[in-house]
Design an enzyme around this catalytic site. Structure first.
Site, short mmCIF file in Angstrom:
data_model
loop_
_atom_site.label_atom_id
_atom_site.label_comp_id
_atom_site.label_asym_id
_atom_site.label_seq_id
_atom_site.Cartn_x
_atom_site.Cartn_y
_atom_site.Cartn_z
N GLU A 279 0.86 -8.55 -18.49
CA GLU A 279 0.69 -7.60 -17.37
C GLU A 279 -0.40 -6.56 -17.68
O GLU A 279 -1.22 -6.24 -16.84
CB GLU A 279 1.99 -6.83 -17.13
CG GLU A 279 2.94 -7.43 -16.15
CD GLU A 279 4.21 -6.58 -15.96
OE1 GLU A 279 4.67 -6.43 -14.82
OE2 GLU A 279 4.73 -6.09 -16.98
N ASN B 156 0.90 0.00 6.17
CA ASN B 156 1.40 -0.68 4.96
C ASN B 156 2.27 -1.85 5.41
O ASN B 156 3.27 -1.65 6.09
CB ASN B 156 2.25 0.28 4.11
CG ASN B 156 2.96 -0.47 2.99
OD1 ASN B 156 2.48 -1.50 2.52
ND2 ASN B 156 4.11 0.03 2.58
N GLY B 157 1.86 -3.05 5.07
CA GLY B 157 2.63 -4.23 5.49
C GLY B 157 1.70 -5.37 5.85
O GLY B 157 0.50 -5.33 5.57
N TRP C 249 -3.41 -2.00 -1.55
CA TRP C 249 -3.27 -3.19 -2.41
C TRP C 249 -3.63 -4.34 -1.49
O TRP C 249 -2.90 -4.65 -0.55
CB TRP C 249 -1.83 -3.34 -2.91
CG TRP C 249 -1.68 -4.42 -3.93
CD1 TRP C 249 -2.25 -4.46 -5.17
CD2 TRP C 249 -0.89 -5.63 -3.83
NE1 TRP C 249 -1.85 -5.60 -5.84
CE2 TRP C 249 -1.04 -6.34 -5.04
CE3 TRP C 249 -0.09 -6.18 -2.83
CZ2 TRP C 249 -0.41 -7.57 -5.28
CZ3 TRP C 249 0.54 -7.40 -3.07
CH2 TRP C 249 0.38 -8.08 -4.27
N ARG D 168 1.27 2.01 -6.12
CA ARG D 168 1.61 0.98 -5.13
C ARG D 168 0.40 0.12 -4.77
O ARG D 168 0.55 -0.89 -4.11
CB ARG D 168 2.15 1.64 -3.86
CG ARG D 168 3.37 2.51 -4.09
CD ARG D 168 3.71 3.29 -2.85
NE ARG D 168 4.16 2.42 -1.80
CZ ARG D 168 5.43 2.12 -1.58
NH1 ARG D 168 6.35 2.62 -2.37
NH2 ARG D 168 5.77 1.30 -0.61
N LYS E 188 3.42 -1.63 -8.20
CA LYS E 188 4.73 -1.31 -8.76
C LYS E 188 5.84 -2.13 -8.12
O LYS E 188 6.72 -2.66 -8.79
CB LYS E 188 5.02 0.18 -8.61
CG LYS E 188 6.30 0.63 -9.24
CD LYS E 188 6.28 0.44 -10.74
CE LYS E 188 7.59 0.62 -11.44
NZ LYS E 188 7.61 0.11 -12.80
N GLU F 261 10.64 -11.41 -21.28
CA GLU F 261 10.23 -10.07 -20.85
C GLU F 261 9.06 -9.55 -21.70
O GLU F 261 8.13 -8.93 -21.19
CB GLU F 261 11.43 -9.10 -20.94
CG GLU F 261 11.12 -7.63 -20.71
CD GLU F 261 10.41 -7.31 -19.40
OE1 GLU F 261 9.84 -6.20 -19.31
OE2 GLU F 261 10.37 -8.16 -18.50
N LYS G 189 5.26 -8.34 -20.38
CA LYS G 189 4.66 -7.02 -20.66
C LYS G 189 3.24 -7.19 -21.19
O LYS G 189 2.30 -6.54 -20.76
CB LYS G 189 5.51 -6.24 -21.68
CG LYS G 189 6.77 -5.61 -21.11
CD LYS G 189 6.55 -4.47 -20.19
CE LYS G 189 6.63 -4.78 -18.71
NZ LYS G 189 7.68 -5.52 -18.10
N CYS H 127 0.84 -1.20 0.00
CA CYS H 127 0.00 0.00 0.00
C CYS H 127 0.87 1.24 0.00
O CYS H 127 2.09 1.16 0.07
CB CYS H 127 -0.86 -0.01 1.27
SG CYS H 127 -1.71 -1.57 1.50
N HIS I 230 7.95 -30.27 -27.75
CA HIS I 230 7.98 -31.24 -26.65
C HIS I 230 6.79 -31.04 -25.71
O HIS I 230 6.87 -31.33 -24.52
CB HIS I 230 9.29 -31.11 -25.87
CG HIS I 230 10.50 -31.28 -26.74
ND1 HIS I 230 10.73 -32.41 -27.48
CD2 HIS I 230 11.51 -30.42 -27.02
CE1 HIS I 230 11.85 -32.25 -28.16
NE2 HIS I 230 12.35 -31.07 -27.91
C1 BG6 Z 1 6.36 -6.17 -9.57
C2 BG6 Z 1 6.21 -5.10 -10.65
O1 BG6 Z 1 5.53 -5.89 -8.50
O2 BG6 Z 1 7.70 -6.24 -9.09
C3 BG6 Z 1 7.14 -5.45 -11.78
O3 BG6 Z 1 4.86 -5.06 -11.09
C4 BG6 Z 1 8.57 -5.56 -11.26
O4 BG6 Z 1 7.07 -4.47 -12.78
C5 BG6 Z 1 8.69 -6.53 -10.09
O5 BG6 Z 1 9.40 -5.99 -12.29
C6 BG6 Z 1 10.05 -6.44 -9.41
O6 BG6 Z 1 10.19 -5.15 -8.86
P1 BG6 Z 1 11.63 -4.52 -8.54
O7 BG6 Z 1 11.31 -3.16 -8.02
O8 BG6 Z 1 12.24 -5.39 -7.48
O9 BG6 Z 1 12.43 -4.50 -9.79
#
Ligand code: BG6
Length: 593
Positions: free
Chosen positions: A477, A100-101, A74, A27, A588, A470, A474, A2, A493
């Protein structure tokens, strides 16, 4: 994870806190809430499911005051709804909290200490505020909060208001990030530096296990026993321009477009002429190790794969990429003398922090490559390299991936000295990235062709396979299309069973040695009805290819390929009218395990 914000000032605390919550929404955005103490010390709480924007609509007009605390959520414990939204209030209505936690022992505390209390939400947070009430029956407010902290197991940053002392915000910090900023208008507390912009010029990054009292003109920090603690002071170095959208519709597009400048910034930060400016102790430390363990999560883990490529190919150091969330609960057999390289954009990912602490305890050297040198991980790691990407707001990481990989290529050159002309290669990489950004219309066309797909597959071999991983992350996500990446040789396979009529399969072909075989693997999927696409490099291209990246050094191609696939994900999600910067269920950086 959060976002929490608190402001103790002369007036206008509401806007200071709402401004902070808007900026922390990446967040977590399941619910939002605020508690405002008016100038006549009347406390009002507003909270609901959904965004900060909605919270602003439900706050009584013209209500404001000198002090407020707020939260954007969150969800971890309890569904995203109004009851579970913060702030939470104690049974006697005296104490109000945002948190937050995660409290690991909240159930045990509830049944052992708080059996006489009523609980209205499913959250662990309500246990904290009622425990404070429990101890306040015997102790003053500060002692009650400090004693409560000694009973909590887990991670917590908390802001607490006591109706009997309405000019103070009480602070607890353990494991999740929390900063206190001092400014002319008052003092501000937040989960990261961005809400401090415009409200503070200096800030302190709180250590673990601390208690604080913040008023409009004072900050006192102690340990849980009440002993005063000295604290570090940093300058607020981020500016508003870096965190505002400007002419862009979304942060993700802004951050994709910033990549050429990010590459140029890294060249200017790490090169002096042809010489590389990196801490000499760090470079010489590589002589005393014989293995590299990369540890990361999400996009940072996929960037680490390119680190493995550079250090194995160019420095001949055996390297492994380890998922931090797996490593928290396992102990790999370590026979070598390894260096642990952690990659984390935020420097606050709980899984990676937990592993970093474990590795520190076992005495192995640690290096952090991050976009946040003021972060918790930076304060723990032996060495730290900044990737200078600037604030990355969009939840889907883009420029941080490119900046992490470029930084590792520069470090590998410093260690091996073998990558000749790297600086020129990086300069041309920045130019070639701009060339790709100039061809968005082609990528919009490709996005149009895949937007209705139920599933998409990326295939490649070697570093093209790593770029596929990667790229798939993307797309899934932000477009919510089930996307997977496979080494093209692995398809037959098993996975090829998933290929049916019109399933898009995107092949990445930028490496001379594997171009042919990846294309024939793609043809095998066409035989099963797949709709095939090829992202290739000019020198290996065919006229029918979907997108052709300009020629670049073979070990840097993923840095151009991902720009294409970042934009493909972006335009697919735009086509589907989805929330680009705040995709569902994501955050994030995840500061809870
Ligand atoms: C996720 C993010 O929560 O954490 C991703 O949505 C990110 O985008 C991943 O790659 C790892 O985060 P960080 O800050 O450790 O690179």
């Amino acid at each position: 994870m959060c976002g929490i914000v608190g402001f103790a000032g002369i007036k206008n605390s509401k806007e200071a806190v709402l401004n902070g919550l808007r900026k922390l929404e990446y967040r977590g955005y399941d619910s939002a809430g605020i508690a405002i103490s008016s100038s006549d010390n009347v406390l009002s709480i507003f909270k609901d499911k959904g965004r900060v924007e909605h919270l602003e609509e439900i706050i009584t007009k013209d209500l404001d005051g000198p002090l407020a605390i707020g939260h954007t959520r969150w969800a971890t414990h309890g569904k995203p709804n109004k009851i579970n939204a913060h702030p939470h209030i104690s049974n006697n209505k005296r104490f109000i909290i945002v948190h937050n936690g995660v409290i690991d022992n909240y159930k045990e505390l509830k049944y052992t200490k708080l059996s006489g209390f009523n609980f209205y939400s499913e959250t662990d947070t309500e246990v904290i505020v009622n425990l404070i009430e429990y101890y306040s029956r015997k102790y003053d407010v500060s002692s009650s909060i400090r004693i409560t902290a000694t009973k909590l197991e887990g991670s917590y940053s908390c802001l607490i208001i006591d109706k009997e002392t309405p000019d103070k915000i009480y602070v607890l910090k353990n494991k999740t990030p929390l900063l206190i900023g001092c400014g002319e208008k008052g003092n501000i507390i937040a989960s990261d530096v961005i809400p401090l912009i415009g409200y503070a010029t200096k800030y302190t990054n709180l250590e673990d296990q601390v208690f604080g009292i913040v008023t409009k003109d004072s900050v006192s920090i102690t340990d849980y026993l009440g002993n005063k603690l000295e604290y570090n002071v940093n300058q607020v170095s981020v500016n508003d321009e870096e965190i505002t959208l400007g002419r862009y519709p979304h942060y993700m597009l802004k951050e994709i477009e910033e990549q050429p400048d990010v590459i140029r910034r890294l060249i200017s930060k790490y090169f002096d002429g042809e010489n590389i400016i990196i801490n000499k102790d760090l470079v010489s430390m590589f002589k005393s190790i014989n293995k590299i363990n990369f540890v990361a999560a999400g996009t940072s883990m996929y960037a680490s794969l390119m680190g493995k490529y550079f250090f194995e190919k160019l420095c001949r150091i055996p390297s492994e990429v380890l998922q931090s969330s797996e490593l928290v609960y396992s102990s790999p057999l370590i026979k070598d003398v390894p260096l642990f390289i952690f990659l984390s954009q935020s420097g606050e990912t709980a899984d990676s922090i937990a592993v970093l602490k474990k590795v520190k305890e076992s005495g192995y050297p640690t290096l952090l490559i991050t976009n946040n040198i003021g972060s918790t991980m930076a304060s723990i790691s032996d060495y730290c390299l900044d990737i200078y990407a600037g604030p990355e707001i969009s939840v889907a990481s883009t420029k941080a991936y490119v900046a992490q990989v470029v930084t590792m290529s520069i470090l590998a050159k410093a260690v091996s000295g073998s990558i000749t002309k790297l600086k020129n290669h990086l300069k041309s990489l920045a130019k070639k990235t701009e060339e790709i950004l100039g061809k968005k219309v082609i990528i919009k066309g490709l996005a149009d062709q895949i937007k209705d797909a139920k599933a998409v597959f990326y295939i490649g071999r070697g570093i093209d396979y790593w770029a596929s991983l990667e790229s798939a992350l993307k797309l899934k996500e932000i477009s919510y299309i089930h996307t997977e990446a496979f080494s093209s040789g692995e398809l037959k396979h098993g996975t090829i069973a998933l290929i049916e009529e019109n399933v898009p399969v995107i092949a990445i072909c930028t490496q001379e040695g594997t171009n042919g075989i990846v294309r024939s693997n793609l043809i095998e999927t066409e035989a099963r009805g797949a709709k095939s696409f090829v992202i290739s490099m000019e020198s290996l291209s065919q006229s029918s290819d979907s997108f052709i990246i300009p020629n670049v050094s073979h070990y840097l191609t993923p840095l151009l390929t991902v720009v294409v696939t970042q934009l493909l994900a972006y335009y697919t999600a735009v086509n589907k009218n989805l929330d680009i910067d705040k995709p569902r269920n994501l955050a994030k950086s995840v500061t809870v395990e």
